[in-house]
Structures are given as structure tokens and as C-alpha cells.
Design an enzyme around this catalytic site. Structure first.
Site, short mmCIF file in Angstrom:
data_model
loop_
_atom_site.label_atom_id
_atom_site.label_comp_id
_atom_site.label_asym_id
_atom_site.label_seq_id
_atom_site.Cartn_x
_atom_site.Cartn_y
_atom_site.Cartn_z
N ASP A 74 -4.02 -8.49 -4.63
CA ASP A 74 -4.24 -9.54 -3.72
C ASP A 74 -4.52 -10.93 -4.55
O ASP A 74 -4.03 -11.86 -3.86
CB ASP A 74 -5.59 -9.23 -2.84
CG ASP A 74 -5.33 -8.29 -1.67
OD1 ASP A 74 -4.28 -8.53 -1.20
OD2 ASP A 74 -6.07 -7.20 -1.47
N GLU A 133 -10.26 -11.26 -5.70
CA GLU A 133 -9.20 -11.00 -5.26
C GLU A 133 -8.48 -12.17 -4.29
O GLU A 133 -7.46 -12.22 -3.88
CB GLU A 133 -8.92 -9.96 -4.56
CG GLU A 133 -9.87 -9.33 -3.59
CD GLU A 133 -9.86 -8.11 -3.00
OE1 GLU A 133 -8.94 -7.40 -3.40
OE2 GLU A 133 -10.75 -7.41 -2.12
N CYS A 170 -8.82 -3.48 -11.22
CA CYS A 170 -8.67 -2.57 -10.66
C CYS A 170 -7.37 -2.67 -9.67
O CYS A 170 -6.89 -1.77 -8.95
CB CYS A 170 -9.65 -2.05 -9.56
SG CYS A 170 -10.17 -3.36 -8.27
N HIS A 201 0.90 -1.44 0.13
CA HIS A 201 -0.08 0.05 -0.01
C HIS A 201 0.59 1.04 -0.03
O HIS A 201 0.40 2.32 -0.56
CB HIS A 201 -1.06 0.03 1.10
CG HIS A 201 -2.30 -1.04 0.74
ND1 HIS A 201 -2.20 -2.32 1.18
CD2 HIS A 201 -3.15 -0.80 -0.15
CE1 HIS A 201 -3.53 -2.74 0.90
NE2 HIS A 201 -3.78 -1.91 -0.05
C1 PEP Z 1 -6.17 -5.19 -5.30
O1 PEP Z 1 -6.08 -6.25 -4.31
O2 PEP Z 1 -5.76 -5.47 -6.31
C2 PEP Z 1 -6.96 -4.01 -4.84
C3 PEP Z 1 -7.31 -3.42 -5.79
O3 PEP Z 1 -7.26 -3.68 -3.57
P1 PEP Z 1 -6.20 -3.25 -2.68
O4 PEP Z 1 -4.71 -2.86 -3.21
O5 PEP Z 1 -6.73 -1.99 -1.85
O6 PEP Z 1 -5.95 -4.24 -1.75
MG MG Z 2 -7.17 -5.95 -2.36
#
Ligand code: PEP
Ligand code: MG
Length: 704
Positions: free
Chosen positions: A593, A569, A640, A333
Site C-alpha cells: 500500500d 502504508e 510485511c 490481493h
Molecule cells: C501492505 O499493504 O503492504 C500490506 C502488507 O497489507 P495488505 O497487502 O494486506 O494491504
Molecule cells: Mg496494506
């Protein structure tokens, strides 16, 4: 401590006086010793580091010698060069220095040259040679940093946030201070303390007057408050009266205050312990005559062990030109936040980066993961030219950012934005976003000091929908847990937080919280296109339970233009998409994920995360299955995760039939421009070939 103990034993003192070798002294005090064996050094050039295949080749070679052979990485501990598991545990990456040592008076001595030769040749892999340079020497021996300027240097970490950046290194590492516990003169110590505090306050006042950001000003104002805390000052003065030195008194009481702060139940308040230590260290540095590493005047490259999401969010973009860290991965993140802020970043570059001279110029390439220390003027010129090319390419792309993304054979794909701050929605629209494809509501929550109530949430979501001016909003319900704790939503400590109470698993256990968020969303919608999705669904029952709560809420707050979906995910959900597709309105694939859980590699793992590539065929097969299941049921699929903006992934994802790509705002114009140069039929062929590949590397080569 052990050395102190033995120093007080007269017979040992005698022995110490007689010993010449540091190793013998180390043995006497029971410290770890490094054998004084013949050694050879070589930089590893393999693109993916010393992974299983080259390590096996190395073991096969070393085992042909009977004498002991050991190896270390970048001056770390030595391990047996004959053990595959030990070699792999070194986690040696391209650009790191391997030091081999051989047991004297054995055939192992003969091995050294052969080993160095074999490593240079790539241990069975094709390698781009690395020029031997003085970078690591300069890192290990700071005095030789001047010499590094003559060398071409390239080192590799993980590309985490696109762009080229260079500037003076600003290295932040844990500090160690030396001081006497007791002092002679009370008057002198009091004066020293007063001067040190005053000096720090003056510096903070300067920061405040220079800083344009309200948030950053507030942090510094809080630091001034802490320095003025009458209780703290009184405690320190009491300790001075007991003959403690100013440094000892100050350090002990700051640490005591920080510990008390840390123990507070309120996580947000507890986190302020870091601020206390921060100002504490500044004062202590003056008291101990330890020069504080000044924040450079011009934009700098921030070098740290790791940068957490909250650290990045607090960074002043005007001062931090780029980020270089020892650990971390591209889809951690912190990397995502760096990308959102548009700060180039290279992560997971190894601990050696913490030893970079604070005045050295560092050049980082957030697109390739390369970084250079004390680059030559030619390299800087090249970087400036390259940056200019990137700028022009971006400028060109921005001109047509509001045009749709249509391939040369007229296939259109929706390009959407990932947003974590509500105020960024307008920026997303300005950059050509056709929708918000992922609103990370946990980040919206994090911008509040306490849990936002229904009204506060409604206001936030309304703001986003207003700024979208009729474009769709795909909003994800709270995805707390894993590496995203929410200070005011404490979760009991877990052994494996990524495998624990995360996303929908958590909110289903806190239905009031989920219900409140859903109500706020529905109330803010006013029949505008709202798409709600649930994160981390792994079982069909979870989806049905969440949908059940939404259906209840909908009875009271009906919504005309609503679609409901889930994130894909977790591999189990991807495999069950033929069932889920009958019930949901859409899928959005979270490749960050999905990759982590499919490949069983922590997305922020310091060593392994580089191997968790979303273009691995196993992930592509899951995406393919998801798209097929969705389309068979007339449902749409978005991506995403960070993969959506990867230039090598874009044609493959399109070829697999994905309907929407959602990405960080800054990537939108570039991806749209790329799509306009693609041919959909070709993308489809490419995707089919990619599904048959045996590795992510093979897929990337194919895409190239
Ligand atoms: C992902 O897991 O690809 C996602 C978009 O969610 P995050 O990165 O916020 O876990
Ligand atoms: Mg995720």
C-alpha cells in the site's frame, strides 16, 4: 441490431448487394470502420512497454509527416500515432503487436518503414529484441495454432507468484450462446432439456468423486442441488408449454433466478448468483451444441481476465498448475493469495491471452513474468531443468530453514511469515518462521460465513498462538475495504474504495467491532508474545484513538507481553514517524500500500501496476526515514509487504536497517539462505547508493 434494421429496408438491401468492401457495408450500417490503409506490424520490445519516453520519440517521428498515421495494439481500436496521450492510453506492453496504418496518397506512406525501424530499435531505449513469431497470429487466427510450434515465443506479463509451470491452457471467458427463441415440438424440447441436465449432473458427480478437497466437493454438491430445484424446473417447463425452446426457457429462468439471488442483502448469498450462472451455462452449452471447455485432466494453466481472491481460494491446487490473467498487478490481493497457495502466476498479460487455444500448451514463469504458448520440446526441457534447479535450491534452503538468518559479518535479521489462514501457522513454523509478522485477520474473518463473535475469534487466535509455541505473533486488526470487502460488513459503494473507508478508518467508526476483536486477542494471549498493530493509519489522531480503545480494553483484560504498533502504508504516516515513534512500540511497513499511495498507482491496475515498484527510490526514502525515526527511539521496524521477499530488495532493506522481514511462507527458507550469503556492511553501502537513484529500474540494476 443495426444490421437487422437496415436489412429490412429494401433500398438498403440493394445497396448492400452492390457493395464489395466490408468497410463500405460497415459505413452503411453505421458501424465503426477501419480504414483500408497500407499497414505495417511490429512487436514492441521495450521492457517497460510504450511508456512516456519511447512514446515521445515515436510522436516526434510521426509528426514529421503531414499525412495521417494511426496505430492500434493487438487488433484493438486505432488512435492517432501523433498524439502522445493517445499513445500512452494504449498501454502497450512488451510483446504486444503495434499495427501502424498510413493515409493513402500522402507522405505518411513513406513513414511506415521508418516507424517500424524506429520501434524495432527501441525508440531511444536499449531493448532485448523479440523474435517475430506467430503467437499473436495464432491468437487472432486460431486455425494457424499448429504453426506456432515451430517458433520460439516469449511474452511478458507481470511476475505475481514464483515458479515455473506448464500444462494445457484452460481458458475461461464469458460465454455467448445462440439459440432460437421458439421451438416446434414440446416433447422434443422437454427431452433435450432432460438430457442436458442429466449430462451436467453426471459430470458433476465425476468431479465430486475425483476431488480430494472437502470445500470443492461442497461447491459441486450445491450445484447438484441447484439443478434439482423443483421450482426452477417447474418454471422452465411452464415456459416450454408456451412454445419457448428449451435453451430460451432455461436461459431466461436461470438468469431470472440469478438476478433475484444477486439482489439479496446477504452478500454471501448474493454471490451464489455466479454459481447459478455457472451451472446454467453448462446446461445451455449442451442445448446449443456449444462444446463446453472441459477442464483438462492433467494440471492446467488457468487463463482468465482476472482472478479474485475468492476465486483463488477456491482453486484446487492439484489441478491448477499455474495462473495467467489479462489484468492485475503483483501486489493485488489475488496475487498474494496465489503466492500463499504456492501456485505460479503471471498477471496483467493483456487481453490477447483470452484467445489462446484451449488445447495449446502454455508455459509460465512466475519469477520473470514470461509466458510461452506452444513452447518447443527444448523449451519444456529447459523449464523442467530450471524447475529442478529451483527445487534443489529450495531443498537445500529448507535443510537450514530453522537456522537463523545471519549475514557473513554476524548481523541477524528476524524472518517472519505472513498468514491469512489460521491453519497455516503450523506450516509457517515448519518452514522456519521465527514469528508471524502479519496475521491478516480480515482473511481469517472471510473464512467464516458470518461475522465471528468474540468467542469464535478467541478460538482462532488461540489456535495461532498455540501453533507458534512461544514465538511472537504480530496481528493486524481488521483491514477491510479497498479490494477486500467483507460480505457481512457492508460498506456503502465508494468512488475510490482504496481512498475510502479502509482499515482503521472503518473500525474506528465501528468501535464495537474493534473492541470485540481486541478483547478476543487479549483473552487468547495468556501472556504469550502478542504484538497488535493498526492498519492504514494516516494521521496521528487515528493512532491515538485506536490506542485509546485498546487501553480501555486492557483495563479489563490486562496482558503482560504486549507491544502495540502501526502499519506504515500511508505516506503521511511515514513522514510523521519521528512523532509516532515516540508513542508506538514498533512499525511494520506495508510496502504494497505504501507504494500504491506514494506513486498514486492502484496496486491492481491492469496497465499501471507494473510501474508501481516498491524499489522506487521514493519508497526507499520513506522506509529510510521510518527506520531512522524508530531506531532513534529504540523501536523496531518490520516489512510485511511483498517487497520483503524480493531477492533484489532483501539486501537493500537490510542495509536500510530493517529489523524484521515478513513474507509468504514459501519464501522463508530462500530468503534465509540469501541473507546468509550477504555482508551487512556491503548491504549498508548498497542501500545508501539506492537512496540516490532516480528510478526503480536503476535500483534494480544496482542490486543486480
Ligand atoms: C501492505 O499493504 O503492504 C500490506 C502488507 O497489507 P495488505 O497487502 O494486506 O494491504
Ligand atoms: Mg496494506
Amino acid at each position: 441490431n443495426r444490421l437487422m434494421d437496415v436489412l429490412f429496408q429494401p433500398q438498403v438491401q440493394q445497396q448492400l448487394d452492390d457493395e464489395q468492401s466490408s468497410n463500405q457495408i460497415a459505413k452503411l450500417v453505421g458501424a465503426e470502420t477501419i480504414p483500408d490503409w497500407p499497414s505495417r506490424n511490429i512487436l514492441l520490445a521495450n521492457a517497460h512497454g510504450l511508456h512516456a519516453r519511447p512514446a515521445t520519440q515515436l510522436v516526434n517521428l510521426t509528426k514529421t509527416f503531414s499525412g495521417d498515421l494511426q496505430v492500434s495494439v493487438d487488433g484493438g481500436s486505432f488512435v492517432s500515432a501523433k498524439s502522445l496521450t493517445k499513445l500512452l492510453s494504449l498501454g502497450c506492453q512488451r510483446g504486444q503487436r503495434l499495427t501502424f496504418i498510413a493515409e493513402p496518397d500522402t507522405d505518411a506512406i513513406l513513414a511506415l518503414d521508418q516507424i517500424v525501424e524506429a520501434v524495432r530499435d527501441g525508440l531511444g531505449e536499449e531493448v532485448e529484441p523479440i523474435e517475430e513469431n506467430l503467437f499473436l497470429n495464432s491468437v487472432l487466427d486460431q486455425d494457424s495454432s499448429a504453426e506456432t510450434e515451430q517458433y520460439e515465443i516469449t511474452h511478458c506479463g507481470i511476475a505475481a507468484s514464483s515458479g515455473l509451470a506448464f500444462g494445457p491452457a484452460h481458458v475461461i471467458k464469458p460465454k455467448k450462446f445462440n439459440y432460437d427463441r421458439y421451438a416446434g415440438s414440446l416433447k422434443e424440447e422437454k427431452e433435450k432439456l432432460e438430457i442436458a441436465i442429466r449430462t451436467v449432473k453426471n459430470t458433476i458427480h465425476q468431479y465430486i468423486s475425483k476431488s480430494a478437497s472437502k470445500d470443492i466437493k461442497q461447491i459441486f454438491l450445491a450445484h447438484l442441488e441447484m439443478l434439482d430445484d423443483p421450482d426452477l424446473i417447474q418454471q422452465v417447463h411452464l415456459a416450454l408449454n408456451h412454445n419457448l425452446s428449451a435453451a430460451a426457457a432455461w436461459h431466461e429462468h436461470i438468469e431470472k433466478a440469478a438476478k433475484a439471488q444477486e439482489g439479496l442483502k446477504d452478500k454471501l448469498l448474493a454471490e451464489r448468483a455466479a454459481d447459478l450462472r455457472d451451472i446454467g451455462d453448462k446446461v445451455l452449452a449442451i442445448l446449443c451444441n456449444e462444446p463446453e471447455v472441459e477442464e483438462p485432466e492433467q494440471p492446467y494453466i488457468l487463463i482468465m481476465h482476472d482472478v479474485g481472491p475468492s476465486d483463488v481460494a477456491r482453486l484446487n491446487k492439484d489441478r491448477v498448475a499455474g495462473i495467467l490473467t489479462s489484468i492485475g498487478g503483483a501486489s493485488a490481493h489475488s496475487a498474494i493469495v496465489a503466492r500463499a497457495l504456492g501456485i505460479p502466476a503471471v498477471v496483467g498479460a493483456g487481453d490477447a491471452v483470452l484467445n489462446i487455444d484451449s488445447h495449446a500448451v502454455v508455459l509460465i514463469n512466475g519469477d520473470t513474468g514470461e509466458f510461452e504458448v506452444n513452447p518447443s520440446p527444448e523449451q519444456i526441457e529447459h523449464a523442467i531443468r530450471e524447475r529442478e534447479v529451483q527445487r534443489l535450491r529450495r531443498e537445500e534452503a529448507e535443510k537450514s530453514a530453522h537456522e537463523p538468518a545471519i549475514t557473513t559479518d554476524q548481523h541477524q535479521i528476524e524472518i517472519a511469515a505472513n498468514v491469512g489462514k489460521i491453519v497455516d501457522t503450523a506450516k509457517a513454523v515448519q518452514n522456519g518462521a521465527e514469528a508471524i509478522g502479519l496475521l491478516r485477520t480480515e482473511l481469517v474473518f472471510m473464512s467464516h460465513n458470518s461475522a465471528p463473535d468474540e468467542l469464535a475469534q478467541e478460538k482462532d487466535y488461540r489456535h495461532v498462538l498455540d501453533a507458534l509455541e512461544g514465538r511472537p505473533l504480530v496481528v493486524r486488526t481488521l483491514d477491510v475495504g479497498g479490494d477486500k470487502p467483507l460480505p457481512y460488513l457492508p460498506i456503502a459503494a465508494e468512488e475510490n474504495p482504496f481512498l475510502g473507508l479502509r482499515g482503521i478508518r472503518l473500525t474506528l467508526r465501528k468501535p464495537t467491532l474493534l473492541r470485540q476483536q481486541l478483547i478476543a486477542l487479549l483473552k487468547s494471549a495468556d501472556n504469550r508474545p502478542l504484538r497488535i498493530m493498526f492498519p492504514m493509519v494516516g494521521r496521528v489522531e487515528e493512532w491515538r484513538a485506536a490506542k485509546g480503545i485498546l487501553d480501555e480494553v486492557l483495563q479489563q483484560y490486562p496482558c503482560e507481553n504486549l507491544e502495540v504498533g502501526i502499519m506504515i502504508e500511508v505516506p503521511s504516516a511515514a513522514l510523521l514517524t519521528p512523532i509516532l515513534a515516540k508513542e508506538v512500540d514498533f512499525f511494520s511497513i506495508g510496502t504494497n500500500d505504501l507504494t500504491q499511495y506514494t506513486m498514486a498507482i492502484d496496486r491492481g491496475h491492469p496497465i499501471l501496476s507494473a510501474e508501481a515498484d516498491g524499489l522506487h527510490p521514493s519508497i526507499l526514502l520513506l522506509i529510510d526515514q521510518t527506520v531512522r525515526a524508530a531506531h532513534a527511539n529504540n523501536k523496531w521496524v518490520g516489512i510485511c509487504g511483498e517487497l520483503a521477499a524480493d531477492p533484489k530488495a532483501v539486501p537493500i532493506l537490510m542495509g536500510l536497517g530493517v529489523d524484521e522481514l515478513s513474507m509468504s511462507i514459501s519464501s522463508i527458507p530462500l530468503v534465509k539462505a540469501q541473507v546468509r550469503h550477504l555482508n551487512y556492511a556491503e548491504c549498508q553501502k548498497l542501500a545508501q547508493k539506492a537512496l540516490l537513484c532516480d528510478s526503480a529500474t536503476a535500483v534494480r540494476e544496482l542490486a543486480e
